[in-house]
Design an enzyme around this catalytic site. Structure first.
Site, short mmCIF file in Angstrom:
data_model
loop_
_atom_site.label_atom_id
_atom_site.label_comp_id
_atom_site.label_asym_id
_atom_site.label_seq_id
_atom_site.Cartn_x
_atom_site.Cartn_y
_atom_site.Cartn_z
N GLU A 160 55.89 -0.68 -37.32
CA GLU A 160 55.87 -0.60 -35.86
C GLU A 160 57.24 -0.97 -35.28
OE1 GLU A 160 53.27 -3.39 -33.91
OE2 GLU A 160 53.22 -2.21 -32.06
N ARG B 1 32.82 15.14 -32.53
CA ARG B 1 34.07 14.40 -32.26
C ARG B 1 34.43 14.38 -30.78
NH1 ARG B 1 38.81 16.16 -34.96
NH2 ARG B 1 39.54 14.13 -35.63
N LYS C 215 37.96 8.49 -32.02
CA LYS C 215 39.20 7.97 -32.62
C LYS C 215 39.49 6.59 -32.05
CE LYS C 215 41.60 12.22 -33.89
NZ LYS C 215 42.86 12.96 -33.96
N ARG D 116 46.48 12.77 -20.97
CA ARG D 116 45.72 13.00 -22.21
C ARG D 116 44.88 11.78 -22.57
NH1 ARG D 116 48.18 14.98 -28.03
NH2 ARG D 116 46.61 13.98 -29.34
N GLU E 219 42.12 21.56 -29.57
CA GLU E 219 43.26 22.14 -30.28
C GLU E 219 42.95 23.54 -30.81
OE1 GLU E 219 44.18 18.98 -33.13
OE2 GLU E 219 45.41 17.98 -31.62
N ARG F 208 47.51 17.27 -43.06
CA ARG F 208 48.00 15.89 -43.02
C ARG F 208 47.75 15.17 -44.35
NH1 ARG F 208 50.99 17.42 -39.02
NH2 ARG F 208 49.82 18.17 -37.24
N GLU G 221 49.43 9.97 -41.24
CA GLU G 221 50.07 11.05 -40.48
C GLU G 221 51.22 10.55 -39.62
OE1 GLU G 221 47.38 13.27 -37.98
OE2 GLU G 221 49.02 14.40 -37.07
N ASN H 194 39.10 21.31 -38.79
CA ASN H 194 39.50 22.63 -38.28
C ASN H 194 38.91 23.67 -39.23
OD1 ASN H 194 41.17 21.62 -36.13
ND2 ASN H 194 42.62 21.00 -37.73
N ASP I 140 46.15 9.58 -30.45
CA ASP I 140 46.01 10.19 -31.78
C ASP I 140 46.65 9.34 -32.87
OD1 ASP I 140 45.41 11.97 -33.75
OD2 ASP I 140 46.90 13.47 -33.19
N LYS J 81 34.18 19.57 -34.72
CA LYS J 81 35.32 19.48 -33.79
C LYS J 81 35.22 20.71 -32.90
CE LYS J 81 40.42 19.68 -33.68
NZ LYS J 81 41.67 19.56 -34.47
C1 GCU Z 1 45.85 15.47 -35.00
C2 GCU Z 1 46.42 16.16 -36.20
C3 GCU Z 1 45.76 17.47 -36.45
C4 GCU Z 1 44.24 17.25 -36.52
C5 GCU Z 1 43.77 16.56 -35.27
C6 GCU Z 1 42.29 16.18 -35.30
O1 GCU Z 1 46.20 16.14 -33.83
O2 GCU Z 1 47.81 16.33 -36.03
O3 GCU Z 1 46.25 17.98 -37.64
O4 GCU Z 1 43.60 18.47 -36.67
O5 GCU Z 1 44.47 15.38 -35.10
O6 GCU Z 1 42.01 15.02 -35.44
O7 GCU Z 1 41.45 17.03 -35.17
#
Ligand code: GCU
Length: 666
Positions: A499, A307, A348, A324, A274, A149, A381, A190, A353, A270
């Site tokens: 927006e 997180r 967050k 979600r 995902e 991102r 993003e 990640n 998201d 994290k």
């Molecule tokens: C969003 C984003 C991902 C990122 C994720 C996160 O989903 O698109 O690229 O890894 O947030 O915050 O972990």
């Protein structure tokens, strides 16, 4: 040649002395001259006074004091508090640490750079206590040089899986220290491939070197950790947080890591999100995972930031019960009070998201016995990829000002993350950063306002979005009053405009999947990500009331009842909480469908106005800056037009209801 812009530290000569000519001395008190942070503060002052005023003030040192060892967030705030005063002909900067002095020095330089009179601004002693203990940037930089991102080039930390340290690294530390950032996570949440080896001998020397540079500016170094390191680099067959072998491996590993990187302050994790590994695999809770690591790093006075972005990303779009938005609260709230003292949960701002409009996460104000940190995203993003201008500070102000009703007093998000509400041991605010190795750091020059603004706001949540924008423009682009006024006038409404031409009434998404730039109304509608608008020929929106997913009741009262009732729910969030007919009348007096048409036509027209205002600045701002922003505006207009026409056409075709004003819909 220097391959990066100086941004707000590019001090230019000032027309008069800003009240500084009478100053004989600058006195720094609270830390010894020998401290390298003090040394850096002195260098900043000397350079700044020389470049802006052609003055060379004498620097002297006052009493050193006893200092404070920071054992918790409040200590950190105390330690980083600075005062500035003018006594006779001496400008005095005082604090309880070298970092406080550094912040004081940058305050003085900002005053001069913003063309204010030092003698007036500091006539009465000015004291600034950081609003938040931790003021952090999260880099989503990968070690191959790419940035998840990222919209401003490649990483300036990594090339080909090696850590790069050069002039730009030190400049970056100066730049972010000058806005009060005191913590940086340097790798993507990640954690994969080479990044899993950050905690091995392969990278220790470079990390130690980087940590030292940061420490010279009062910035703590943090790393993202691969939760399954025991398996991926440790050769074990488990990452179960309660397994004795796993715990023993981490103990040994952390002893090595902290011995080799002495400046390291902790980790961001994290997990179970995902596709990333986590404690769920072993039937354990998020608290089990976080506490296991936290107990081990506690020996090194370090922290674990964990997180809360944990949700099911393999949902069935046919399923209307799984929501979600509920996931963060459902996964973390039951263990409120179980997270150990040196764990901070990073939340967050919204439950989904980083959409352009979301309600505030109900975890903020839900949890009362857990250290909490707010996570926002200045990487654009979902807000225009630093092509479209979108000044986010007004949004952050709204988030911080949100009243959670978690206590009788001091119940806003700003109060909670400052540590005040619950006397939290640690707390603060983090932003996913928008930087890269582009010459101007942030792709679009105007996106620099989000980096600058995030730091300034994290330091002092009382500042207004307008003041911050004005400081940014004066220090970075031009100190001509008229130019400042014009650019501030472009920045301030830009988020609302974005927006308007994108997704309406809090519904979010409707973006191109994967890239998240550009319109695709159904892009995420039949997907697995839990991101639906549920539009049909009669209406649109997600029912998150007591008759739907029940999400509204994750809030404290009266917020829960307000959100639950379409008559009370604020317009801008009404489709987040309710599935409504297109003919539903909003508080504004417009129907949902007419609101969609009006805001989209207006948003596109307003984007055109912003671009025209920028065009009129040709010759009044630096050519390179002018061209950079002009080129971005050209792309923004293409994007805004697509959004406008696609959204309007889509809902006209679904609903069959024409625009009252008879404008062209396709
Ligand atoms: C969003 C984003 C991902 C990122 C994720 C996160 O989903 O698109 O690229 O890894 O947030 O915050 O972990």
């Amino acid at each position: 040649m220097q391959d990066y812009a100086k941004l707000w530290l590019g001090y230019t000569p000032k027309k008069n002395n800003r009240g500084c000519a009478e100053l004989r001395k600058i006195r720094l008190s609270g830390a010894p001259e020998s401290d390298r942070i003090v040394g850096n503060a002195v260098r900043e002052l000397r350079n700044g006074f020389k470049e802006m005023l052609d003055l060379d003030p004498q620097i002297e040192y006052g009493p050193v004091g006893t200092g404070i060892a920071a054992k918790c967030g409040a200590d950190l705030q105390e330690r980083e508090t600075y005062s500035i005063a003018i006594e006779n002909d001496v400008l005095s900067i005082e604090g309880k640490s070298a970092t406080a002095i550094l912040y004081g020095a940058f305050d003085v330089l900002r005053t001069i750079a913003c063309e204010q009179s030092v003698t007036e601004v500091y006539a009465a002693k000015k004291t600034v206590r950081p609003s938040n203990p931790l003021r952090m940037l999260n880099h989503w930089d990968n070690m191959d040089g790419s940035i998840e991102r990222g919209y401003s080039g490649e990483s300036f930390f990594y090339v080909n899986n090696e850590i790069v340290i050069n002039e730009r690294t030190e400049y970056y530390a100066r730049l972010i220290a000058s806005i009060g950032i005191n913590a940086v996570v340097i790798n993507n949440v990640n954690v994969k491939q080479a990044a899993s080896y950050m905690i091995t001998d392969r990278y220790f020397d470079k990390l130690a070197q980087l940590g030292e540079i940061f420490a010279g500016y009062g910035i703590g170094l943090y790393l993202c950790l691969n939760y399954a390191s025991t398996i991926e680099i440790g050769g074990l067959d488990s990452a179960d947080p309660l397994d004795a072998n796993v715990i023993a491996w981490w103990k040994e590993k952390m002893a090595e890591v902290f011995a080799r990187i002495p400046t390291l302050k902790g980790f961001l994790v994290k997990a179970d999100s995902e596709g990333r590994p986590g404690p769920f695999t072993y039937g354990r809770t998020q608290a089990d995972g976080a506490n296991m690591l936290a107990d081990i790093v506690a020996d090194y006075n370090a922290i674990i930031i964990w997180r809360c972005f944990v949700y099911n990303c393999r949902q069935d779009w046919r399923d209307k019960k799984t929501d979600r938005a509920r996931a963060g609260y459902d996964n973390f709230m039951p263990m409120d009070g179980d997270y150990h003292d040196n764990v901070i949960l990073q939340i967050k701002n919204g439950p989904m998201d980083f959409q352009i409009r979301e309600p505030i996460s109900p975890l903020l104000g839900g949890m009362k016995k857990t250290n909490q940190m707010l996570e926002v995203q200045i990487a654009q993003e979902y807000t225009g990829h630093q092509i479209d201008v979108c000044y986010l500070i007004p949004e952050f102000k709204e988030i911080l000002g949100f009243q959670t009703y978690c206590s009788e007093t001091d119940d806003t998000v700003a109060d909670i993350i400052s540590g005040k509400t619950f006397g939290s041991r640690y707390s603060g605010i983090a932003a996913v950063t928008n930087t890269g190795n582009d010459f101007n750091w942030t792709g679009n020059y105007l996106a620099g306002a989000n980096l600058f603004g995030f730091g300034r706001l994290a330091m002092d949540t009382g500042l207004s979005a307008e003041q911050i924008a004005e400081e940014f423009v004066r220090m970075t682009i031009s100190d001509d009053d008229e130019v400042v006024k014009e650019i501030v006038g472009i920045l301030l409404p830009s988020r609302e405009i974005y927006e308007r031409y994108t997704s309406p009434l809090g519904i979010g998404w409707m973006v191109q999947p994967a890239t998240h730039y550009g319109c695709s109304v159904d892009g995420y509608e039949y997907d697995r990500w839990g991101t639906y608008h549920r539009a049909d020929h009669l209406g649109i929106g997600v029912d998150r009331t007591d008759k739907g997913t029940g999400y509204a009741f994750q809030y404290n009262e009266p917020n829960a009842s307000i959100y639950n009732d379409p008559q009370k729910c604020p317009d801008e969030l009404v489709l987040f909480f309710h599935h409504l007919p297109y003919t539903h009348v909003l508080h504004s007096g417009k129907t949902v469908i007419q609101h969609i048409y009006d805001t989209h036509f207006e948003g596109y027209a307003q984007a055109q106005e912003l671009a025209a205002r920028w065009d009129a600045l040709q010759g009044k701002v630096d050519d390179a800056i002018f061209e950079n922003v002009k080129e971005r505006f050209a792309r923004q207009l293409v994007n805004a037009r697509e959004w406008c026409d696609q959204v309007n056409s889509y809902f006209f075709r679904k609903s069959g209801i024409p625009d009252e004003k008879g404008r062209e819909i396709w």
